[in-house]
Each structure stands twice: as structure tokens, then as C-alpha cells.
Write an enzyme that holds these catalytic residues in place. Structure first.
Site, PDB file in Angstrom:
ATOM      1  N   THR A  27      27.361  49.503  40.733  1.00  0.00           N
ATOM      2  CA  THR A  27      27.088  48.507  41.757  1.00  0.00           C
ATOM      3  C   THR A  27      27.202  49.153  43.137  1.00  0.00           C
ATOM      4  O   THR A  27      28.220  49.750  43.457  1.00  0.00           O
ATOM      5  CB  THR A  27      28.091  47.337  41.636  1.00  0.00           C
ATOM      6  OG1 THR A  27      27.820  46.644  40.419  1.00  0.00           O
ATOM      7  CG2 THR A  27      27.980  46.375  42.800  1.00  0.00           C
ATOM      8  N   HIS A 181      25.773  43.880  29.614  1.00  0.00           N
ATOM      9  CA  HIS A 181      27.093  44.096  30.217  1.00  0.00           C
ATOM     10  C   HIS A 181      28.102  43.134  29.575  1.00  0.00           C
ATOM     11  O   HIS A 181      28.173  41.961  29.923  1.00  0.00           O
ATOM     12  CB  HIS A 181      27.015  43.863  31.722  1.00  0.00           C
ATOM     13  CG  HIS A 181      28.162  44.435  32.501  1.00  0.00           C
ATOM     14  ND1 HIS A 181      29.356  44.784  31.922  1.00  0.00           N
ATOM     15  CD2 HIS A 181      28.288  44.729  33.823  1.00  0.00           C
ATOM     16  CE1 HIS A 181      30.174  45.260  32.855  1.00  0.00           C
ATOM     17  NE2 HIS A 181      29.546  45.244  34.017  1.00  0.00           N
ATOM     18  N   ASN A 184      34.378  44.520  31.658  1.00  0.00           N
ATOM     19  CA  ASN A 184      34.923  44.333  33.014  1.00  0.00           C
ATOM     20  C   ASN A 184      35.190  42.897  33.436  1.00  0.00           C
ATOM     21  O   ASN A 184      35.150  42.564  34.622  1.00  0.00           O
ATOM     22  CB  ASN A 184      34.007  45.000  34.041  1.00  0.00           C
ATOM     23  CG  ASN A 184      34.133  46.509  34.029  1.00  0.00           C
ATOM     24  OD1 ASN A 184      35.021  47.053  33.388  1.00  0.00           O
ATOM     25  ND2 ASN A 184      33.244  47.190  34.717  1.00  0.00           N
ATOM     26  N   TYR A 186      33.486  40.111  32.975  1.00  0.00           N
ATOM     27  CA  TYR A 186      32.368  39.240  33.333  1.00  0.00           C
ATOM     28  C   TYR A 186      32.081  38.255  32.204  1.00  0.00           C
ATOM     29  O   TYR A 186      32.863  38.155  31.257  1.00  0.00           O
ATOM     30  CB  TYR A 186      31.160  40.093  33.721  1.00  0.00           C
ATOM     31  CG  TYR A 186      31.447  40.953  34.933  1.00  0.00           C
ATOM     32  CD1 TYR A 186      31.803  40.364  36.151  1.00  0.00           C
ATOM     33  CD2 TYR A 186      31.430  42.349  34.866  1.00  0.00           C
ATOM     34  CE1 TYR A 186      32.114  41.137  37.270  1.00  0.00           C
ATOM     35  CE2 TYR A 186      31.736  43.127  35.978  1.00  0.00           C
ATOM     36  CZ  TYR A 186      32.082  42.518  37.175  1.00  0.00           C
ATOM     37  OH  TYR A 186      32.399  43.276  38.265  1.00  0.00           O
ATOM     38  N   ASN A 241      39.068  42.412  36.891  1.00  0.00           N
ATOM     39  CA  ASN A 241      38.745  41.005  37.155  1.00  0.00           C
ATOM     40  C   ASN A 241      39.556  40.037  36.293  1.00  0.00           C
ATOM     41  O   ASN A 241      39.048  39.025  35.816  1.00  0.00           O
ATOM     42  CB  ASN A 241      37.241  40.769  36.946  1.00  0.00           C
ATOM     43  CG  ASN A 241      36.401  41.585  37.889  1.00  0.00           C
ATOM     44  OD1 ASN A 241      36.609  41.559  39.096  1.00  0.00           O
ATOM     45  ND2 ASN A 241      35.439  42.345  37.357  1.00  0.00           N
TER      46      ASN A 241
END
Length: 375
Positions: A27, A181, A184, A186, A241
Site C-alpha cells: 500500500t 487478501h 492483516n 481485514y 489491525n
């Protein structure tokens, strides 16, 4: 017997890699605004890092306009975005490179400022990320995370369909494949993990139910691409996160064993020592190795990422723990990284302050080694 190395060829799906130095999805928050389409600066960045027979996994791109958690992220749901990505893909192909796109939805890692009408972000359950982590608004302000809205069971097919449409759009843009993905913290990982998934329907409760969303998304994307051009990224021991499963082994063993028969292009791990590395320098000590623990459960190509040097990458491949190594932060500051590793040239240090947002500085202005030698 000769063991494979970073510079042995490798077949990934239908593609023949000439080396095993993979560019990890990174990112960088430099998309065109307000279209959130890749722009000429992004084309230059990816072209700089493309090599003949080298695999680039392009940065995570939301499959729907409600899936953002940071400003300046490129999407993959509009015609402008498809056109912008097509220019990136063409530039990488012109250098002989192979490029996959990472499909993304951040779930509760979003903020109401990114949502149409200021609605709450969605997640498997109405569980907020703890205050030790901070959200980013659409204006780039740092704030507390909000409590997300739990998706209704009837809404989940629509979210799965957004991944399917994102996969179709990536195909239109000319990518060679896609990566889902699932790492992490998400949306997909929120469904996987018991701390963020308190559902009582078929997507919650048992491990099998919590893995269902990952499997449904993966199968939807396979409908578009075929399994051998689809990868999945997981972070079994990650803490980014607000993620983390108390005992990851049963959950991720089930997930990996469920994915294995599908015939995917690859499985991609983030090693636990680097979990959360996007936001700070970390090197977690005394943590398990995802590649070592889960390799016996995976019969296909295994890529892993997280703080590798040329030497440790070579050792992991020679030992059979992984088939290819994805490099992130040092690929930012060394656009010619495969050549540097092959020739043992010095590695240029990266500047964390220029990772996110901005223009050329810290993005396209890192010189290749040969250019430095001529300076």
C-alpha cells in the site's frame, strides 16, 4: 543433489518464473484523486520494479467503494480504475514481468468518512478494534475506530459478488492473475477469527463456519480466473489491525487444508515476525514460523514474506520451507532488487516517512545500483 535457490526457475500456475524474488503487495496511497485510479506515476513505479519472468503482486485494491480504510488507495471497481491499471500491466508486460492484483475489502478497518452517507463500516460482527490501534479518516486524520455494523446474512452474497466483479475487472485490466487478501485483520480475516466473528449463522461459530466466507470468496474468484491464476494471502500469527487468534493452529490448519485441493496458483504467508510492519518497525522475537508449521499441509507453491534478507530467503528455499520469497520494504528502496540480490550488491535503506502518500519522493526516485555507480 542441487537445492533450489532464489534464482532457480519456478512454475507458478501457468507462468514460468525466471527467479523467486517476488514483489509483495504494498500500500502506497498514491492513486489519482478523486477517481482512485492508477496514474502515470504508478505506472513508472511498477515498471521500475519489473523484471523478465519476475512476479509482482500489485497493491491491495478494494473491490467496492465501501471497502477502503485509507485515502489515496487505488480501486478495482470502476472503468477509470480498470483503464489506469491496464497501463500499469502493459508497462510490466513490456519488461517481461508477470503481475497479479491483490483483491481487498478492509471491513471494520474502515471509517464512516469512507462510507456513502457516512454509514458505519461493515464487519462480520459489531466488534470494534481496540483503542491501541487507530483509524484513518478519508481526510487522513487519525481517530479511534468506530464499532462496525454486522453484515446481515442476506448481505453476504453481495459482498462475495463484489470480489467476483473485482476479479472480472482485474481480468479486463490485463492482469495475469489475482491474489485474495485474507490477512492483516481485514474483512476475510475478521470472518476467520473468533475475536472478530461472533456470528451465529452459517458464517460463524465453528471453525468450518468461520472459514466459509474465505472459501466462498475464493470459489467466486476461481469462477472468473480458474484456480491456477488465483493466490490467497494469510497471516496465521498476525496481530495487525487488532487481529489474532488465541490458538491459530486449528483454524489455519482447517483453512489451508480446505484451500489445498482447489489447485490454486499459490498460498502466500506473512511471517509473524513482521506482523504489523506497515505501520512500524517490528521484528517479533520467539514467534513461530508460518512457513515451517504449515508447509506440510500445502501441496502447491508457497510464497512467504516478512523481513527476509537474500541469505535467509535462499536458506528458506533450499530447506524446502517456501518456494518463493516476497520482499516488501526493501523492494521499495531497491527497484532492481532481484539483480542486487543475485550480485550481492549493497541494499539501499528505505525511508519509512515516504511510504504512504506523496509524489515521487520515496516512490520513483530510488536509483538502481548501476545508476548509483555512475553518479
Amino acid at each position: 543433489m542441487k537445492f533450489p535457490s532464489l534464482f532457480s526457475p519456478l512454475k507458478v500456475g501457468p507462468y514460468q518464473l525466471q527467479h523467486r524474488v517476488v514483489m509483495a503487495p504494498l500500500t502506497r496511497m498514491r492513486a489519482e484523486k478523486p477517481s482512485l485510479a492508477p496514474r502515470p506515476l504508478n505506472v513508472e513505479y511498477y515498471a521500475q520494479r519489473a523484471t523478465p519472468g519476475g512476479l509482482i503482486i500489485a497493491e491491495a485494491s478494494p473491490v467496492v467503494n465501501t471497502g477502503f480504510g485509507s485515502p489515496g488507495i487505488p480501486g478495482i471497481y470502476s472503468e477509470q480504475q480498470i483503464a489506469g491499471w491496464r497501463k500499469v500491466v502493459d508497462a510490466v508486460h513490456a519488461k517481461g514481468g508477470i503481475i497479479f492484483l491483490q483483491l481487498w475489502h478492509v471491513g471494520r478497518v474502515s471509517h464512516s468518512s469512507f462510507q456513502p452517507g457516512g454509514a458505519l463500516p461493515v464487519a462480520p460482527s459489531a466488534v470494534a478494534i481496540s483503542s491501541e490501534f487507530k483509524a484513518m479518516t478519508a481526510e487522513g486524520k487519525v481517530v479511534e475506530y468506530e464499532t462496525p455494523r454486522a453484515l446481515e446474512t442476506s448481505e453476504i452474497p453481495g459482498v462475495i459478488d463484489a470480489y467476483r466483479e473485482g476479479a472480472k475487472n482485474a481480468l479486463k485490466a490485463g492482469f495475469d492473475g489475482v491474489e485474495i487478501h485474507g490477512a492483516n485483520g481485514y474483512l476475510i480475516e475478521q470472518f476467520l477469527q473468533s475475536r472478530s466473528n461472533l456470528r451465529t449463522d452459517q458464517y460463524g461459530g465453528s471453525i468450518e463456519n468461520r472459514v466459509r466466507f474465505l472459501m466462498d470468496v475464493t470459489k467466486a474468484v476461481i469462477e472468473v480466473w480458474g484456480a491456477n491464476r488465483v493466490g490467497v494471502r494469510l497471516s496465521p500469527y498476525g496481530i495487525a489491525n487488532g487481529s489474532g487468534e488465541a490458538d491459530p493452529m486449528p483454524l489455519y490448519s482447517h483453512a489451508i487444508k480446505s484451500l489445498d485441493p482447489l489447485g490454486l496458483a499459490y498460498l502466500h504467508f506473512i511471517e509473524p515476525r513482521s506482523s504489523g510492519a506497515g505501520r512500524a518497525e517490528v521484528n517479533h522475537q520467539n514467534v513461530p514460523s508460518a512457513m515451517v508449521l504449515y508447509r506440510p499441509m500445502w501441496s502447491g507453491v508457497l510464497i512467504t514474506a516478512g523481513g527476509f534478507t537474500g541469505e535467509t530467503a535462499d536458506a528458506a528455499i533450499a530447506a524446502g520451507h517456501a518456494d518463493a520469497i516476497a520482499f516488501g520494504r526493501i523492494f521499495i528502496s531497491n527497484p532492481d532488487l532481484p539483480r542486487r540480490l543475485r550480485r550481492a550488491y549493497p541494499i539501499t535503506p528505505y525511508n519509512r516517512a515516504t511510504f504512504y502518500g506523496g509524489e515521487q519522493k520515496g516512490y520513483t526516485d530510488y536509483p538502481a545500483h548501476d545508476e548509483m555507480a555512475q553518479a
